[in-house]
Write a protein that holds these residues in place. Structure first.
Motif, short mmCIF file in Angstrom:
data_model
loop_
_atom_site.label_atom_id
_atom_site.label_comp_id
_atom_site.label_asym_id
_atom_site.label_seq_id
_atom_site.Cartn_x
_atom_site.Cartn_y
_atom_site.Cartn_z
N PRO A 1 0.81 -1.22 0.00
CA PRO A 1 0.00 0.00 0.00
C PRO A 1 0.85 1.28 0.00
N PHE A 2 2.11 1.17 0.36
CA PHE A 2 2.99 2.35 0.40
C PHE A 2 3.81 2.50 -0.87
N HIS A 3 4.41 1.38 -1.33
CA HIS A 3 5.38 1.47 -2.44
C HIS A 3 4.96 0.67 -3.68
N HIS A 4 3.85 0.02 -3.65
CA HIS A 4 3.40 -0.87 -4.73
C HIS A 4 4.41 -1.99 -4.99
N ASP A 5 5.45 -1.71 -5.80
CA ASP A 5 6.30 -2.82 -6.23
C ASP A 5 7.65 -2.90 -5.51
N CYS A 6 7.61 -2.71 -4.19
CA CYS A 6 8.82 -3.02 -3.40
C CYS A 6 8.92 -4.56 -3.30
N LEU A 7 9.95 -5.05 -2.63
CA LEU A 7 10.13 -6.51 -2.51
C LEU A 7 8.87 -7.18 -1.96
#
Ligand code: ADP
Ligand code: ZN
Length: 288
Positions: free
Chosen positions: A170-176
């Motif tokens: 919800p914060f960065h979409h495509d983080c790890l």
């Protein structure tokens, strides 16, 4: 002398009584419901127990800075009712022994250092790949804290060229975490990871992202072992794929580094397995 441990997870709570050499004497489990009801059950379990210290290994993010006014609370979690709940303050109303509060993954890293896969080593990273991705690091017997605590799941990774999924964070979409935690697999394909064939391309994506993360932790922290636990790692074929991808992206850099050729002892399953978190809470208690 007995110690107590609470492993607080987003779906279930484990409470245990153990010895200082890491033997569990008794334990109980109940689902994580509202914070008030859950904390009441924790207090009820420990009410008639003689312990000299309690370790609480919790899902995060959490406030573990003893000089902070909100020390002991869960921070911004999507888990309903739990955001800003001060678990440790509630436990302290009845439990009068020292309480050590840390993340579940920091606890697991400590337990693996005391009693598990890293017991003869001076450093390890413990990563869980489950509903979320989190990691803890124990270096020379000390857990890494710093500003807050490590958040090893929310790092940026390079995309697999065939993977166009937007990610679940919800914060960065495509983080790890957004690209490789359990829910991302389920949302890409509409079925849970447990039902997906070993030769499906999604496992190449997941192992590519995890290999990059492991490369980053290796370069930054230089741990002697990296332990991968959590529900997604029940897919044992992933270990082979991750080691292969790691070898490839390491690209012979630090080729004199004491990494074993097959990487089997470097990237491996935690020795305490599914109990790493519970042993982690006991290991935390031992810090007092
Ligand atoms: P949590 O992270 O909530 O503590 P787990 O570590 O059990 O719990 O992780 C749960 C996640 O792991 C879910 O997203 C689930 O779909 C996934 N998972 C569980 N078992 C498997 C499996 N055999 N293969 C792939 N994914 C799995
Ligand atoms: Zn993120």
């Amino acid at each position: 002398m007995y110690i107590g441990g609470i492993e607080a997870g987003g779906t279930k709570i484990n409470c245990a009584i153990g010895t200082t050499d890491g033997k569990i004497i008794e334990q109980t489990q109940f689902p994580t419901t509202s914070p008030e009801e859950t904390a009441a059950k924790m207090l009820a379990y420990f009410r008639d127990k003689e312990i000299s210290a309690l370790g609480v290994a919790s899902f995060g993010p959490i406030d573990i800075n003893p000089s902070s006014p909100t020390y002991g609370s869960i921070l911004d979690t999507p888990k309903s009712g739990w955001a800003h709940y001060n678990l440790i303050q509630t436990l302290k109303t009845e439990i009068k022994v020292p309480i050590v509060f840390d993340t579940d993954v920091n606890g697991a890293a400590l337990a693996e250092s005391y009693w598990g896969a890293a017991k003869n080593l001076s450093s390890c990273v413990y990563l869980t790949i489950g509903t979320g991705i989190g990691g803890g690091a124990c270096i020379d017997g000390k857990l890494i804290h710093g500003l807050l605590h490590p958040e090893m799941g929310h790092i940026y990774v390079r995309r697999h060229p065939h993977d166009h999924y937007q990610g679940t964070c919800p914060f960065h979409h495509d983080c790890l975490e957004g690209l490789a935690a359990g829910p991302s697999i389920q949302k890409r394909l509409g079925i849970s990871g447990a039902e997906i064939a070993e030769d499906h391309a999604v496992w190449d994506y997941i192992s590519y992202y995890l290999a990059q993360a492991i490369l980053n932790y290796t370069m930054i922290l230089s741990p002697e072992v990296i332990l991968l636990g959590g529900g997604v790692m029940k897919q044992q074929h992933l270990f082979h794929k991750i080691r292969q991808q790691f070898q490839e992206i390491l690209a012979d850099y630090i080729h004199r580094h004491p990494l074993p050729d097959d990487l089997e002892s470097y990237i491996r399953f935690p020795e305490l397995g599914d109990f790493a978190g519970l042993y982690g809470s006991l290991a935390l208690a031992l810090q007092k």
